[in-house]
Design a protein around this motif. Structure first.
Motif, PDB file in Angstrom:
ATOM      1  N   ASP A  64       0.853  -1.199   0.000  1.00 34.83           N
ATOM      2  CA  ASP A  64       0.000   0.000   0.000  1.00 34.83           C
ATOM      3  C   ASP A  64       0.885   1.243   0.000  1.00 34.83           C
ATOM      4  O   ASP A  64       0.543   2.262  -0.599  1.00 34.83           O
ATOM      5  N   SER A  73      -7.072   6.072   3.539  1.00 32.58           N
ATOM      6  CA  SER A  73      -6.484   6.803   2.402  1.00 32.58           C
ATOM      7  C   SER A  73      -5.647   7.979   2.860  1.00 32.58           C
ATOM      8  O   SER A  73      -4.578   8.269   2.295  1.00 32.58           O
ATOM      9  N   ASN A 131      -1.650   8.525   2.076  1.00 27.69           N
ATOM     10  CA  ASN A 131      -1.160   9.733   1.408  1.00 27.69           C
ATOM     11  C   ASN A 131      -0.139  10.488   2.258  1.00 27.69           C
ATOM     12  O   ASN A 131       0.856  11.016   1.735  1.00 27.69           O
TER      13      ASN A 131
END
Length: 711
Positions: free
Chosen positions: A548, A589, A593
């Protein structure tokens, strides 16, 4: 003939086993042919493979050509024996080997092997004559070390020139080492009188000649079975790179490697061409503690303490291991060619008892911003197949999590770096600790529908935040566990761009099971029998698990992993299993990020990325100058460039790692354990990848745990 379906699977494992292959520099002096045994082995192996291997493969002309190329490369990988004239003679069998195997015929092997023996006899004349007089080191010429793409010599004259360049390079390397030592001595002692270049050059040639003679003395000790094993591995390896034939001696070493204590340096070795290469280090062992030896390094020489080093290039692996192993407390000095930059380094290691205890689960606790987090190191998915009541990785993992829960940790970082795999059973059970009931992996036999393997325990031992740290060496069962956690949305996976990509399982089966009336040990076959698929339907084969969060590593641009193995099975997919994502985090998310942003602007990660590019560039440069001045310039340029990356992995996190409470009294009693934990904790505090994984773990925010429902 016993039907393969009736033979029990003796060992199921996802471990990254590596074939022990012999090299061009080994042969046989006392040829003892056993035609009956040869034919039995061919007969049994072809039947096992065609009936039980995961891949249905026809023994046709394509198969024949693959065996042909593999066997010749196995005998002569550095193009030092055969010429194009020899290949022309061999080529008449290029598309006939399949027919010979069907008829239990080994004519191709006998032809190539007899030719090979004759070539070996000539070799002594080559190297003795070439080393009898000085080389011209002023001549502008290069040697190409990309042997895989080097054409076979057109004739004997060109073959001798191949030898000349190789021996010249060996001599040149020694000369440069001697000149460097002379220079160092002169700097320390102004009265030091330097040895003349003529004397240095002569000494270097004499050393190379001595090593060549020792090499060929060892060659005479080998038996015909060793080379027939090379041929058999060319046959079975045509099915896939993880299917191998293990001769009795190799099988015995394999069994020893799987259990018991080791006394030595704590490194697993394998033969790659003419070289002894490090496949992995045993966690907690002397080499692991010393910290300089790495997987992929090639061991060139071995010295016992201050004694003269012994050149082990071309040496039989069993013999090389005998010199490397030794009693606790003794020193061994390894002259090593580093995998990453090709530099040569002498590494001193004090031998010790290597305890397999260090391959078991262990944990530590770290405090970050006022909260405690648990770090669990899972070196492999271990199990004792012969004793189901003994400890295994799933039982130990469950116990370790309970201990960490009692100390109120807020999240778990599970370190799977360098975990080559192990037991599927324990991988499924460990995955089950983090979800309620549901599918974990799909298993597929040849020609059969996938079998879904489920976690059937409704209890979820850990419902908190989870981060999984992987790298390019994380393989097989590691990939099954990481993939399941990723598919469920249960954990953040971070590390290298992708894991190793080994989505197959091998069974190790004694060949005598199929021919019980034969009284000699026929060895065993390690054969690929299954393929694995994620619950989302995709295979972990070749692709592995994509992180990821990908972090730059020294392997970022290297040819590495299953995808770079010739003949590796391809990626494919099956139907998705019925499962429901937990989507455990409200800010998944955002956390991803944030981490990517930190990594992209971090100077250390930027330097590591530049270093990885530099390593790739070096990997592509395969030519070396044989001119002394140019050779020295190339070395100086390499060393100068390497200095730029000296600090790439120097890092301090300012984090303190401490053993969980249950381990404190054990550490007080066991000084060895205390030392091991101290080294581990110190390494963790200097690990930039662990630091970023903890950043991610600390940012994750859980949904209501009641939403992590049953599937």
């Amino acid at each position: 003939m016993t039907n393969i379906k009736k033979v029990g699977i003796t060992i199921l494992s996802f471990l990254l086993f590596t074939t022990t292959s012999l090299s061009f520099s080994s042969t046989v002096s006392n040829v003892k042919t056993d035609p009956e045994k040869d034919k039995i082995l061919v007969y049994v192996l072809k039947n096992i493979l065609t009936r039980g291997h995961f891949v249905v493969k026809d023994m046709n002309d394509d198969f024949s050509e693959q065996v042909y190329i593999s066997f010749i490369e196995g005998l002569d990988p550095n193009k030092r024996y055969f010429t194009q004239k020899d290949l022309k003679e061999f080529s008449k069998f290029k598309y006939q080997i399949d027919n010979q195997l069907i008829n239990d015929d080994v004519s191709f092997y006998n032809l190539v092997y007899s030719n090979f023996l004759n070539k070996i006899k000539k070799t002594a004349n080559y190297y003795e004559e070439l080393l009898a007089k000085p080389f011209n080191f002023k001549k502008d010429e290069v040697i190409d070390l990309d042997y895989a793409n080097l054409p076979f010599a057109k004739n004997e004259n060109e073959l001798i020139d191949y030898w000349r360049k190789q021996l010249k390079l060996n001599t040149l390397g020694r000369i440069q080492d001697k000149l460097d030592k002379e220079e160092e001595k002169s700097k320390k002692d102004k009265n030091f009188k330097k040895t003349s270049f003529k004397e240095i050059e002569k000494e270097a040639r004499e050393e190379v000649l001595k090593n060549m003679k020792e090499l060929y003395l060892r060659i005479e000790e080998l038996e015909r079975d060793d080379w027939f094993s090379t041929f058999l591995n060319s046959v079975v390896g045509a099915f896939d790179p993880h299917t191998t034939y293990m001769a009795p001696r190799i099988k015995e070493r394999f069994d020893q490697d799987m259990s018991g204590k080791l006394e030595g340096i704590g490194a697993r070795l394998f033969k790659k061409g003419i070289y002894t290469e490090v496949s992995e280090l045993v966690s907690g062992g002397p080499a692991w503690k010393q910290g300089e030896l790495e997987a992929g390094d090639i061991i060139l020489e071995v010295a016992q303490g201050d004694e003269e080093p012994l050149d082990i290039v071309g040496m039989r692996l069993d013999d090389a291991i005998k010199f490397i192993k030794g009693k606790k407390g003794t020193e061994v000095k390894l002259t090593v060619k580093k995998k990453l930059d090709g530099s040569t380094k002498i590494i001193s290691i004090i031998r010790d008892v290597v305890e397999l205890e260090e391959t078991f689960v262990k944990s530590t606790i770290v405090e970050k911003e006022g909260k405690k987090y648990g770090v669990i190191d899972l070196p492999r998915f271990y199990i004792d197949f012969s004793d189901t009541t003994s400890r295994d990785s799933a039982k130990d993992m469950e116990k370790e999590i309970e201990r960490l829960k009692s100390e109120n940790v807020k999240g778990l970082l599970i370190d799977l770096r360098n975990n080559g795999g192990g037991s599927l059973k324990t991988a499924i059970e460990i995955a089950g600790l983090f979800i309620t009931e549901g599918p974990i992996v799909q298993v597929k036999y040849r020609g059969k529908a996938p079998i879904i393997k489920n976690d059937i325990d409704a209890d979820m031992q850990w419902d908190g935040a989870v981060v999984i740290l992987v790298n390019e060496f994380s393989a097989s069962a590691s990939e099954i566990f990481a993939a399941a956690m990723q598919d469920y949305g249960r954990a953040v996976v971070l590390g290298g761009n992708q894991t190793y990509g080994k989505g197959t399982v091998q069974s190790v089966i004694p060949i005598n099971n199929f021919y019980p009336d034969y009284d000699k040990d026929l060895g065993a076959i390690k054969m690929t029998i299954q393929k694995f698929y994620r619950v989302n339907g995709g295979s972990t084969q070749v692709e592995g698990v994509y992180s990821d969060i990908a972090m730059p590593s020294r392997f970022s641009y290297m040819d590495f992993g299953e995808r770079d193995l010739e003949g590796a099975l391809s990626w494919d997919k099956v139907a998705q299993a019925k499962y429901k994502r937990t989507d455990s985090y409200t800010n998944f998310s955002e956390v991803i990020n944030n981490s990517k942003q930190r990594i992209s602007t971090d100077k250390k990660f930027s330097l590591i990325n530049d270093y990885a590019k530099w390593l790739r560039k070096n990997q592509e440069n395969t030519t070396v100058s044989l001119n002394l001045k140019e050779f020295k310039k190339e070395n100086e340029k390499q060393e100068s460039a390497a200095k730029k990356y000296t600090d790439a992995f120097k890092y301090e996190s300012n984090l303190t790692f401490n053993s969980p409470k249950y381990e404190l009294p054990l550490i007080k009693k066991d000084t060895i354990l205390a030392e091991k934990r101290s080294i581990w904790h110190k390494n963790l505090s200097k690990d930039i990848y662990v630091a970023e994984a903890l950043n991610v773990l600390s940012e994750l925010q859980l949904r209501n745990t009641s939403q992590i429902v049953k599937n």
